[in-house]
Design a protein around this motif. Structure first.
Motif, PDB file in Angstrom:
ATOM      1  N   HIS A   6       0.322  -8.488 -26.634  1.00  0.00           N
ATOM      2  CA  HIS A   6       1.678  -8.609 -27.174  1.00  0.00           C
ATOM      3  C   HIS A   6       2.082 -10.077 -27.350  1.00  0.00           C
ATOM      4  CE1 HIS A   6       3.082  -4.469 -27.409  1.00  0.00           C
ATOM      5  NE2 HIS A   6       2.345  -4.230 -26.332  1.00  0.00           N
ATOM      6  N   GLU A  16       3.976 -13.807 -35.103  1.00  0.00           N
ATOM      7  CA  GLU A  16       5.195 -13.520 -35.866  1.00  0.00           C
ATOM      8  C   GLU A  16       6.202 -14.664 -35.788  1.00  0.00           C
ATOM      9  OE1 GLU A  16       6.928  -9.716 -35.087  1.00  0.00           O
ATOM     10  OE2 GLU A  16       5.131  -8.648 -35.754  1.00  0.00           O
ATOM     11  N   ALA A  18       7.294  -7.419 -33.350  1.00  0.00           N
ATOM     12  CA  ALA A  18       6.555  -7.371 -32.084  1.00  0.00           C
ATOM     13  C   ALA A  18       7.427  -7.765 -30.894  1.00  0.00           C
ATOM     14  CB  ALA A  18       5.326  -8.272 -32.160  1.00  0.00           C
ATOM     15  N   HIS A  19       8.320  -8.712 -31.076  1.00  0.00           N
ATOM     16  CA  HIS A  19       9.168  -9.151 -29.961  1.00  0.00           C
ATOM     17  C   HIS A  19      10.073  -8.014 -29.488  1.00  0.00           C
ATOM     18  CE1 HIS A  19      12.144 -11.403 -27.650  1.00  0.00           C
ATOM     19  NE2 HIS A  19      11.227 -12.349 -27.540  1.00  0.00           N
ATOM     20  N   THR A  33       3.496 -11.610 -30.832  1.00  0.00           N
ATOM     21  CA  THR A  33       4.814 -12.247 -30.947  1.00  0.00           C
ATOM     22  C   THR A  33       4.683 -13.710 -31.361  1.00  0.00           C
ATOM     23  OG1 THR A  33       4.900 -12.707 -28.571  1.00  0.00           O
ATOM     24  CG2 THR A  33       5.964 -10.683 -29.332  1.00  0.00           C
ATOM     25  N   TYR A  42      14.684 -13.107 -35.308  1.00  0.00           N
ATOM     26  CA  TYR A  42      13.288 -12.957 -34.877  1.00  0.00           C
ATOM     27  C   TYR A  42      13.190 -12.041 -33.652  1.00  0.00           C
ATOM     28  CZ  TYR A  42       9.281 -13.991 -31.991  1.00  0.00           C
ATOM     29  OH  TYR A  42       8.195 -13.871 -31.154  1.00  0.00           O
TER      30      TYR A  42
END
Length: 143
Positions: free
Chosen positions: A23, A30, A70-71, A27, A65
């Protein structure tokens, strides 16, 4: 005026590291491509602790964001995976990321603990060890 975001996460067990790592890579990728992202660094620290320092055009671009992709997907997992977590934000005049020492100072003075399900004794009062010295790893800006 640039907006700085500092995070500190301590993963509570090695068994959560593979998921955390996957993860974290998503993140980070992204973030580098997010509108408004200027620059960032990651600092893998001692005892499964990880610092991030990111700079954004403003608070709104950073919020867009963190509220997507993903965050947003990993945030609920971090409450279970981490036993210490904190965040600090501020606007600043100059366009340079703070040193890790400054990030630590600001975290203790202006930051706040994030919600975790299994906090350590150091979590609430942020009485953690200071970060190791070093530059960390740059978050590459894409686009």
């Amino acid at each position: 005026m640039p907006f700085v975001s500092i995070t500190r996460l301590r993963v509570r067990s090695w068994r959560f590291m593979p998921g955390f790592y996957l993860h974290a890579m998503a993140t980070t990728r992204e973030a580098g491509a997010a509108p408004g992202f200027r620059e960032g660094r990651l600092l893998p620290d001692r005892h499964r602790t990880f610092w991030t320092a990111t700079m954004w055009d403003d608070r709104d671009t950073m919020r867009r964001y963190i509220a997507s992709g993903a965050h947003l997907k990993v945030m609920p997992k971090l409450m279970h995976w981490c036993d210490e977590a904190s965040i600090a934000h501020w606007d600043q005049e100059h366009a340079a990321l703070p040193s890790w020492q400054e990030a630590d100072t600001r975290m203790r003075r202006e930051g706040r603990p994030s919600k975790v399900r299994h906090p350590t004794a150091a979590h609430a009062d942020m009485s953690y060890a200071p970060p190791r010295s070093g530059d960390g790893v740059p978050i590459i800006r894409k686009g």
